[in-house]
Design a protein around this motif. Structure first.
Motif, PDB file in Angstrom:
ATOM      1  N   THR A  23       3.010 -12.943 -14.485  1.00  0.00           N
ATOM      2  CA  THR A  23       1.795 -12.877 -15.296  1.00  0.00           C
ATOM      3  C   THR A  23       0.662 -13.602 -14.577  1.00  0.00           C
ATOM      4  OG1 THR A  23       2.247 -14.907 -16.552  1.00  0.00           O
ATOM      5  CG2 THR A  23       3.167 -12.852 -17.409  1.00  0.00           C
ATOM      6  N   LEU A  24      -0.537 -13.067 -14.723  1.00  0.00           N
ATOM      7  CA  LEU A  24      -1.735 -13.650 -14.121  1.00  0.00           C
ATOM      8  C   LEU A  24      -2.705 -14.018 -15.237  1.00  0.00           C
ATOM      9  CD1 LEU A  24      -2.378 -11.080 -11.229  1.00  0.00           C
ATOM     10  CD2 LEU A  24      -0.819 -13.035 -11.270  1.00  0.00           C
ATOM     11  N   SER A  25      -3.257 -15.207 -15.162  1.00  0.00           N
ATOM     12  CA  SER A  25      -4.232 -15.658 -16.158  1.00  0.00           C
ATOM     13  C   SER A  25      -5.242 -16.578 -15.477  1.00  0.00           C
ATOM     14  CB  SER A  25      -3.518 -16.377 -17.314  1.00  0.00           C
ATOM     15  OG  SER A  25      -2.772 -17.478 -16.839  1.00  0.00           O
ATOM     16  N   PRO A  26      -6.335 -16.915 -16.157  1.00  0.00           N
ATOM     17  CA  PRO A  26      -7.340 -17.778 -15.534  1.00  0.00           C
ATOM     18  C   PRO A  26      -6.737 -19.121 -15.121  1.00  0.00           C
ATOM     19  CG  PRO A  26      -8.247 -16.731 -17.477  1.00  0.00           C
ATOM     20  CD  PRO A  26      -6.780 -16.421 -17.474  1.00  0.00           C
ATOM     21  N   PRO A  27      -7.149 -19.667 -13.978  1.00  0.00           N
ATOM     22  CA  PRO A  27      -6.593 -20.938 -13.507  1.00  0.00           C
ATOM     23  C   PRO A  27      -7.065 -22.100 -14.360  1.00  0.00           C
ATOM     24  CG  PRO A  27      -8.410 -20.270 -12.112  1.00  0.00           C
ATOM     25  CD  PRO A  27      -8.174 -19.134 -13.063  1.00  0.00           C
ATOM     26  N   THR A  28      -6.286 -23.164 -14.351  1.00  0.00           N
ATOM     27  CA  THR A  28      -6.660 -24.385 -15.063  1.00  0.00           C
ATOM     28  C   THR A  28      -6.876 -25.547 -14.105  1.00  0.00           C
ATOM     29  OG1 THR A  28      -4.332 -24.980 -15.402  1.00  0.00           O
ATOM     30  CG2 THR A  28      -5.386 -23.671 -17.124  1.00  0.00           C
ATOM     31  N   ARG A  29      -6.687 -25.301 -12.797  1.00  0.00           N
ATOM     32  CA  ARG A  29      -6.884 -26.346 -11.793  1.00  0.00           C
ATOM     33  C   ARG A  29      -8.018 -25.964 -10.860  1.00  0.00           C
ATOM     34  NH1 ARG A  29      -1.410 -28.388  -9.001  1.00  0.00           N
ATOM     35  NH2 ARG A  29      -3.032 -29.582  -7.904  1.00  0.00           N
ATOM     36  N   PRO A  30      -8.854 -26.938 -10.480  1.00  0.00           N
ATOM     37  CA  PRO A  30      -9.957 -26.650  -9.560  1.00  0.00           C
ATOM     38  C   PRO A  30      -9.423 -26.119  -8.230  1.00  0.00           C
ATOM     39  CG  PRO A  30     -10.218 -28.818 -10.574  1.00  0.00           C
ATOM     40  CD  PRO A  30      -8.849 -28.347 -10.930  1.00  0.00           C
ATOM     41  N   GLY A  31     -10.139 -25.170  -7.666  1.00  0.00           N
ATOM     42  CA  GLY A  31      -9.776 -24.632  -6.375  1.00  0.00           C
ATOM     43  C   GLY A  31      -8.845 -23.442  -6.425  1.00  0.00           C
ATOM     44  N   ALA A  32      -8.275 -23.149  -7.592  1.00  0.00           N
ATOM     45  CA  ALA A  32      -7.351 -22.020  -7.716  1.00  0.00           C
ATOM     46  C   ALA A  32      -8.104 -20.770  -8.166  1.00  0.00           C
ATOM     47  CB  ALA A  32      -6.239 -22.344  -8.710  1.00  0.00           C
ATOM     48  N   ASP A  33      -7.626 -19.620  -7.723  1.00  0.00           N
ATOM     49  CA  ASP A  33      -8.219 -18.345  -8.117  1.00  0.00           C
ATOM     50  C   ASP A  33      -7.531 -17.721  -9.317  1.00  0.00           C
ATOM     51  OD1 ASP A  33     -10.282 -17.700  -5.956  1.00  0.00           O
ATOM     52  OD2 ASP A  33      -8.524 -18.204  -4.763  1.00  0.00           O
ATOM     53  N   VAL A  34      -6.263 -18.072  -9.541  1.00  0.00           N
ATOM     54  CA  VAL A  34      -5.492 -17.458 -10.614  1.00  0.00           C
ATOM     55  C   VAL A  34      -4.299 -18.348 -10.925  1.00  0.00           C
ATOM     56  CG1 VAL A  34      -4.045 -16.117  -9.020  1.00  0.00           C
ATOM     57  CG2 VAL A  34      -4.424 -15.280 -11.350  1.00  0.00           C
ATOM     58  N   PHE A  35      -3.882 -18.333 -12.185  1.00  0.00           N
ATOM     59  CA  PHE A  35      -2.669 -19.054 -12.598  1.00  0.00           C
ATOM     60  C   PHE A  35      -1.545 -18.027 -12.689  1.00  0.00           C
ATOM     61  CE2 PHE A  35      -0.278 -21.218 -16.288  1.00  0.00           C
ATOM     62  CZ  PHE A  35       0.549 -21.892 -15.413  1.00  0.00           C
ATOM     63  N   THR A  66     -10.998 -11.016  -1.855  1.00  0.00           N
ATOM     64  CA  THR A  66     -10.767 -12.341  -1.294  1.00  0.00           C
ATOM     65  C   THR A  66      -9.614 -12.320  -0.309  1.00  0.00           C
ATOM     66  OG1 THR A  66     -10.187 -14.637  -1.808  1.00  0.00           O
ATOM     67  CG2 THR A  66      -9.338 -12.963  -3.302  1.00  0.00           C
ATOM     68  N   THR A  67      -9.862 -12.832   0.891  1.00  0.00           N
ATOM     69  CA  THR A  67      -8.833 -12.837   1.931  1.00  0.00           C
ATOM     70  C   THR A  67      -8.076 -14.158   1.996  1.00  0.00           C
ATOM     71  OG1 THR A  67     -10.427 -13.561   3.609  1.00  0.00           O
ATOM     72  CG2 THR A  67     -10.093 -11.174   3.338  1.00  0.00           C
ATOM     73  N   ARG A  68      -8.501 -15.143   1.216  1.00  0.00           N
ATOM     74  CA  ARG A  68      -7.822 -16.447   1.206  1.00  0.00           C
ATOM     75  C   ARG A  68      -7.663 -16.943  -0.233  1.00  0.00           C
ATOM     76  NH1 ARG A  68      -7.040 -19.319   5.899  1.00  0.00           N
ATOM     77  NH2 ARG A  68      -7.820 -18.308   7.792  1.00  0.00           N
ATOM     78  N   PRO A  69      -6.943 -16.217  -1.050  1.00  0.00           N
ATOM     79  CA  PRO A  69      -6.764 -16.648  -2.437  1.00  0.00           C
ATOM     80  C   PRO A  69      -5.864 -17.879  -2.532  1.00  0.00           C
ATOM     81  CG  PRO A  69      -5.369 -14.762  -1.963  1.00  0.00           C
ATOM     82  CD  PRO A  69      -6.228 -14.966  -0.755  1.00  0.00           C
ATOM     83  N   VAL A  70      -6.070 -18.653  -3.573  1.00  0.00           N
ATOM     84  CA  VAL A  70      -5.232 -19.817  -3.859  1.00  0.00           C
ATOM     85  C   VAL A  70      -4.569 -19.587  -5.203  1.00  0.00           C
ATOM     86  CG1 VAL A  70      -5.169 -22.307  -4.248  1.00  0.00           C
ATOM     87  CG2 VAL A  70      -6.720 -21.351  -2.523  1.00  0.00           C
ATOM     88  N   LEU A  71      -3.238 -19.642  -5.223  1.00  0.00           N
ATOM     89  CA  LEU A  71      -2.473 -19.378  -6.430  1.00  0.00           C
ATOM     90  C   LEU A  71      -2.044 -20.688  -7.079  1.00  0.00           C
ATOM     91  CD1 LEU A  71      -0.090 -16.590  -5.046  1.00  0.00           C
ATOM     92  CD2 LEU A  71      -2.520 -16.435  -5.640  1.00  0.00           C
ATOM     93  N   GLN A  72      -2.337 -20.836  -8.358  1.00  0.00           N
ATOM     94  CA  GLN A  72      -1.823 -21.968  -9.127  1.00  0.00           C
ATOM     95  C   GLN A  72      -0.485 -21.571  -9.718  1.00  0.00           C
ATOM     96  OE1 GLN A  72      -4.308 -23.227 -12.408  1.00  0.00           O
ATOM     97  NE2 GLN A  72      -2.666 -24.446 -13.321  1.00  0.00           N
ATOM     98  N   THR A  73       0.570 -22.346  -9.430  1.00  0.00           N
ATOM     99  CA  THR A  73       1.907 -22.081  -9.954  1.00  0.00           C
ATOM    100  C   THR A  73       2.489 -23.364 -10.525  1.00  0.00           C
ATOM    101  OG1 THR A  73       3.212 -22.642  -7.983  1.00  0.00           O
ATOM    102  CG2 THR A  73       2.178 -20.453  -8.029  1.00  0.00           C
ATOM    103  N   LEU A  74       3.617 -23.247 -11.189  1.00  0.00           N
ATOM    104  CA  LEU A  74       4.286 -24.445 -11.687  1.00  0.00           C
ATOM    105  C   LEU A  74       4.759 -25.342 -10.551  1.00  0.00           C
ATOM    106  CD1 LEU A  74       6.439 -23.012 -14.625  1.00  0.00           C
ATOM    107  CD2 LEU A  74       4.182 -24.084 -14.718  1.00  0.00           C
ATOM    108  N   ALA A  75       4.883 -24.765  -9.341  1.00  0.00           N
ATOM    109  CA  ALA A  75       5.300 -25.537  -8.168  1.00  0.00           C
ATOM    110  C   ALA A  75       4.107 -26.123  -7.412  1.00  0.00           C
ATOM    111  CB  ALA A  75       6.117 -24.650  -7.234  1.00  0.00           C
ATOM    112  N   GLY A  76       2.881 -25.896  -7.907  1.00  0.00           N
ATOM    113  CA  GLY A  76       1.694 -26.415  -7.250  1.00  0.00           C
ATOM    114  C   GLY A  76       0.778 -25.300  -6.788  1.00  0.00           C
ATOM    115  N   LEU A  77      -0.236 -25.666  -6.014  1.00  0.00           N
ATOM    116  CA  LEU A  77      -1.190 -24.698  -5.476  1.00  0.00           C
ATOM    117  C   LEU A  77      -0.625 -24.089  -4.199  1.00  0.00           C
ATOM    118  CD1 LEU A  77      -4.629 -26.521  -5.932  1.00  0.00           C
ATOM    119  CD2 LEU A  77      -3.534 -24.860  -7.451  1.00  0.00           C
TER     120      LEU A  77
END
Length: 244
Positions: A23-35, A66-77
């Protein structure tokens, strides 16, 4: 998306069918593109999934450029990048080698677990144990090993054949999914464990049934996973048609 509904969607005969529901949702951490959240076919949640992370990065590139996305996960960015070749690289972060971080049920040497077959263990945001073998005849033992008392949160069980220090073959019995065609975080874990054992170089190609991955354990202790991503199909689903 309850566990029952996720399991019904993942079922291959009456649902959509998948090894992992993401599942993809809006990020809750700065610097992330998606949660990003990852769910196993039995409805349980995983902290990380390498192959799915590549798919998400590829999707963000195709839909947003975006060629450099940052993913927010339960394991970190997890920073990712789209290579000029179209392959996707994901920084899977640092391997966690301490027994408590795996986690294990007792204080033991994670490089040599007290189990038949002498596996090594670590966490890539989810628990992994790697067996170094000469053939895959023991693959059927994966289900029992997943539930071994030493693994309080169960574990992904990898079976690795070293062809040479720069190449291995790998099959993985994934926690909550069974044997899959490929496991990205399992490939990362297998290479790190192989390097720890003195069996592999820090850049190693991993051949899985589903394709090839290149894994690099960098000097600054990050694990980079590079491989392809492909779209099978797109569609919509009526969630209310599935159990709640």
């Amino acid at each position: 998306l309850t566990p029952a509904r996720i399991a019904a969607l993942a079922e291959r005969r009456r649902g959509i069918g998948c090894d992992q529901l993401v599942t993809l949702s809006p990020p809750t951490r700065p610097g992330a593109d998606v949660f990003v959240r990852f769910f196993n076919p039995d409805g349980s949640e995983a902290g990380a999934c390498g192959n799915a992370s590549r798919c998400v990065a590829d999707l963000l590139w195709r839909t947003g450029g975006t060629t450099r996305p940052v993913l927010q996960t339960l394991a970190g960015l997890l920073p990712a990048r789209i290579e000029a070749s179209g392959l996707v690289t994901v920084d899977m972060g640092q391997p966690r080698l301490d027994w408590q971080a795996v986690p294990l049920a007792a204080e033991v040497d994670t490089l040599h677990l007290p189990l038949p077959g002498d596996p090594a263990a670590l966490s890539m945001g989810n628990p992994h144990a790697t067996f170094f073998v000469s053939d895959f005849s023991g693959l059927g033992e994966g289900a029992a090993l997943e539930h071994a008392p030493l693994f309080p949160q169960r574990a992904n069980i990898g079976f690795a054949i070293m062809e040479n220090p720069a190449r291995m073959r790998l099959k993985v019995h994934e926690r909550g999914a069974g044997v899959t065609e490929a496991c990205g975080s399992g490939a990362c874990a297998a290479v790190v464990n192989a390097v720890r054992r003195g069996l592999a170089e820090r850049i190693c190609d991993v051949e899985l049934d589903g394709g090839m991955l290149r894994i690099e354990w960098t000097p600054d202790d990050h694990v980079l996973m590079t491989g392809p991503a492909a779209t099978a199909y797109e569609g919509t689903v009526d969630l209310t048609a599935y159990p709640s």
